[in-house]
Design a protein around this motif. Structure first.
Motif, PDB file in Angstrom:
ATOM      1  N   GLN A  57      58.999  32.442   2.494  1.00 48.86           N
ATOM      2  CA  GLN A  57      59.399  33.847   2.409  1.00 48.86           C
ATOM      3  C   GLN A  57      59.524  34.297   0.955  1.00 48.86           C
ATOM      4  O   GLN A  57      59.107  35.404   0.596  1.00 48.86           O
ATOM      5  CB  GLN A  57      60.718  34.060   3.150  1.00 48.86           C
ATOM      6  CG  GLN A  57      60.585  33.996   4.657  1.00 48.86           C
ATOM      7  CD  GLN A  57      61.923  34.171   5.364  1.00 48.86           C
ATOM      8  OE1 GLN A  57      62.932  34.442   4.725  1.00 48.86           O
ATOM      9  NE2 GLN A  57      61.901  34.031   6.679  1.00 48.86           N
ATOM     10  N   ILE A  58      60.117  33.420   0.095  1.00 49.18           N
ATOM     11  CA  ILE A  58      60.253  33.759  -1.327  1.00 49.18           C
ATOM     12  C   ILE A  58      58.872  33.885  -1.971  1.00 49.18           C
ATOM     13  O   ILE A  58      58.616  34.802  -2.765  1.00 49.18           O
ATOM     14  CB  ILE A  58      61.120  32.710  -2.063  1.00 49.18           C
ATOM     15  CG1 ILE A  58      62.572  32.859  -1.627  1.00 49.18           C
ATOM     16  CG2 ILE A  58      61.004  32.856  -3.568  1.00 49.18           C
ATOM     17  CD1 ILE A  58      63.495  31.797  -2.176  1.00 49.18           C
ATOM     18  N   GLY A  59      57.986  32.962  -1.596  1.00 43.96           N
ATOM     19  CA  GLY A  59      56.617  33.025  -2.135  1.00 43.96           C
ATOM     20  C   GLY A  59      55.921  34.313  -1.740  1.00 43.96           C
ATOM     21  O   GLY A  59      55.298  34.987  -2.572  1.00 43.96           O
ATOM     22  N   ALA A  60      56.035  34.670  -0.478  1.00 45.34           N
ATOM     23  CA  ALA A  60      55.393  35.899   0.001  1.00 45.34           C
ATOM     24  C   ALA A  60      56.007  37.117  -0.678  1.00 45.34           C
ATOM     25  O   ALA A  60      55.309  38.048  -1.102  1.00 45.34           O
ATOM     26  CB  ALA A  60      55.534  36.001   1.514  1.00 45.34           C
ATOM     27  N   LEU A  61      57.364  37.079  -0.793  1.00 45.66           N
ATOM     28  CA  LEU A  61      58.045  38.179  -1.436  1.00 45.66           C
ATOM     29  C   LEU A  61      57.650  38.278  -2.919  1.00 45.66           C
ATOM     30  O   LEU A  61      57.416  39.374  -3.439  1.00 45.66           O
ATOM     31  CB  LEU A  61      59.565  37.982  -1.300  1.00 45.66           C
ATOM     32  CG  LEU A  61      60.454  39.121  -1.775  1.00 45.66           C
ATOM     33  CD1 LEU A  61      60.149  40.402  -1.017  1.00 45.66           C
ATOM     34  CD2 LEU A  61      61.911  38.749  -1.595  1.00 45.66           C
ATOM     35  N   SER A  62      57.557  37.116  -3.586  1.00 45.84           N
ATOM     36  CA  SER A  62      57.160  37.092  -5.002  1.00 45.84           C
ATOM     37  C   SER A  62      55.755  37.645  -5.183  1.00 45.84           C
ATOM     38  O   SER A  62      55.476  38.409  -6.120  1.00 45.84           O
ATOM     39  CB  SER A  62      57.204  35.676  -5.547  1.00 45.84           C
ATOM     40  OG  SER A  62      58.512  35.179  -5.518  1.00 45.84           O
ATOM     41  N   SER A 110      52.920  44.482  -6.548  1.00 51.51           N
ATOM     42  CA  SER A 110      53.385  45.843  -6.805  1.00 51.51           C
ATOM     43  C   SER A 110      53.487  46.108  -8.300  1.00 51.51           C
ATOM     44  O   SER A 110      53.076  47.167  -8.796  1.00 51.51           O
ATOM     45  CB  SER A 110      54.754  46.077  -6.181  1.00 51.51           C
ATOM     46  OG  SER A 110      54.685  45.980  -4.806  1.00 51.51           O
ATOM     47  N   ILE A 111      54.058  45.114  -9.046  1.00 52.71           N
ATOM     48  CA  ILE A 111      54.201  45.278 -10.497  1.00 52.71           C
ATOM     49  C   ILE A 111      52.835  45.378 -11.151  1.00 52.71           C
ATOM     50  O   ILE A 111      52.589  46.230 -12.012  1.00 52.71           O
ATOM     51  CB  ILE A 111      55.025  44.116 -11.081  1.00 52.71           C
ATOM     52  CG1 ILE A 111      56.481  44.208 -10.602  1.00 52.71           C
ATOM     53  CG2 ILE A 111      54.980  44.112 -12.592  1.00 52.71           C
ATOM     54  CD1 ILE A 111      57.326  43.029 -10.965  1.00 52.71           C
ATOM     55  N   LEU A 112      51.923  44.505 -10.759  1.00 50.28           N
ATOM     56  CA  LEU A 112      50.585  44.511 -11.346  1.00 50.28           C
ATOM     57  C   LEU A 112      49.849  45.811 -11.041  1.00 50.28           C
ATOM     58  O   LEU A 112      49.127  46.339 -11.883  1.00 50.28           O
ATOM     59  CB  LEU A 112      49.770  43.329 -10.863  1.00 50.28           C
ATOM     60  CG  LEU A 112      50.116  41.987 -11.515  1.00 50.28           C
ATOM     61  CD1 LEU A 112      49.300  40.881 -10.891  1.00 50.28           C
ATOM     62  CD2 LEU A 112      49.885  42.038 -13.016  1.00 50.28           C
ATOM     63  N   LYS A 113      50.029  46.321  -9.869  1.00 49.52           N
ATOM     64  CA  LYS A 113      49.366  47.580  -9.512  1.00 49.52           C
ATOM     65  C   LYS A 113      49.849  48.685 -10.427  1.00 49.52           C
ATOM     66  O   LYS A 113      49.063  49.514 -10.891  1.00 49.52           O
ATOM     67  CB  LYS A 113      49.637  47.948  -8.053  1.00 49.52           C
ATOM     68  CG  LYS A 113      48.721  47.289  -7.100  1.00 49.52           C
ATOM     69  CD  LYS A 113      48.981  47.833  -5.701  1.00 49.52           C
ATOM     70  CE  LYS A 113      48.152  47.096  -4.701  1.00 49.52           C
ATOM     71  NZ  LYS A 113      48.400  47.532  -3.341  1.00 49.52           N
ATOM     72  N   GLN A 114      51.130  48.671 -10.677  1.00 50.56           N
ATOM     73  CA  GLN A 114      51.678  49.716 -11.532  1.00 50.56           C
ATOM     74  C   GLN A 114      51.198  49.549 -12.979  1.00 50.56           C
ATOM     75  O   GLN A 114      50.862  50.504 -13.660  1.00 50.56           O
ATOM     76  CB  GLN A 114      53.212  49.684 -11.513  1.00 50.56           C
ATOM     77  CG  GLN A 114      53.811  50.245 -10.257  1.00 50.56           C
ATOM     78  CD  GLN A 114      55.322  50.135 -10.279  1.00 50.56           C
ATOM     79  OE1 GLN A 114      55.895  49.509 -11.166  1.00 50.56           O
ATOM     80  NE2 GLN A 114      55.958  50.758  -9.306  1.00 50.56           N
ATOM     81  N   LYS A 115      51.194  48.320 -13.477  1.00 49.28           N
ATOM     82  CA  LYS A 115      50.827  48.079 -14.869  1.00 49.28           C
ATOM     83  C   LYS A 115      49.330  48.207 -15.089  1.00 49.28           C
ATOM     84  O   LYS A 115      48.900  48.561 -16.191  1.00 49.28           O
ATOM     85  CB  LYS A 115      51.284  46.685 -15.295  1.00 49.28           C
ATOM     86  CG  LYS A 115      52.745  46.610 -15.606  1.00 49.28           C
ATOM     87  CD  LYS A 115      53.036  45.317 -16.321  1.00 49.28           C
ATOM     88  CE  LYS A 115      54.420  45.384 -16.893  1.00 49.28           C
ATOM     89  NZ  LYS A 115      54.702  44.314 -17.791  1.00 49.28           N
TER      90      LYS A 115
END
Length: 164
Positions: free
Chosen positions: A127-132, A138-143
């Motif tokens: 779950q942590i891996g999927a969430l990460s 999301s961060i990469l899409k924004q940057k």
């Protein structure tokens, strides 16, 4: 002559009668009387001997009874001791068996807990891996919405990989 004074004739006849009576008694009655007295004496002695024998037998029986009672007490004590030993052995065996079973149950519970813990940790990691990945995406899409940011990120990675 008076009534109280005996005459010679009377003394003679009285003495003769007494001697005849004594002879008859000695001939016919004395032996049966003596035999009866002897028989009675013998029966009394026999009865006394029988009483002594009975007393001795009673003493023997009493001593035998006391010996049998002592032996019975000893045997009873031995049986009770053996019963206590058997009880203690059975209780000890039951305790050992219960301890072994309890240890098995505890070990099985520990293994189950460990397996559940490992499964939970694996699930959490997944779950942590999927969430990460989702966060990074999301961060990469924004940057990386513009080309300049993409080029800068690629350049950063290349620099870091050359250093390693």
């Amino acid at each position: 002559m008076g009534i109280i004074e005996p005459g010679i004739g009377l003394l003679f006849w009285m003495t003769l009668t007494f001697v005849i009576l004594l002879f008859l008694l000695a001939k016919f009655a004395w032996k049966p009387i003596v035999n009866a007295v002897n028989d009675r004496e013998t029966s009394i002695v026999d009865a006394l001997n029988q009483a002594k024998l009975a007393k001795k037998e009673m003493e023997d029986l009493k001593s035998d009874n006391e010996r049998i009672m002592r032996e019975a007490k000893i045997e009873r004590d031995a049986i009770l001791k053996e019963a206590r030993e058997i009880k203690d052995r059975i209780v000890g065996e039951a305790k050992d068996i219960a301890k072994v079973e309890a240890d098995k149950l505890i070990e099985a519970a520990k293994q189950t807990i460990e397996a559940e813990k490992n499964a939970a940790m694996a699930d959490i990691k997944t779950q942590i891996g999927a969430l990460s990945v989702n966060i990074a995406e999301s961060i990469l899409k924004q940057k990386l919405e513009n080309n300049e940011a993409q080029n800068e990120l690629v350049q950063n990675y290349l620099n870091k990989s050359n250093l390693n």
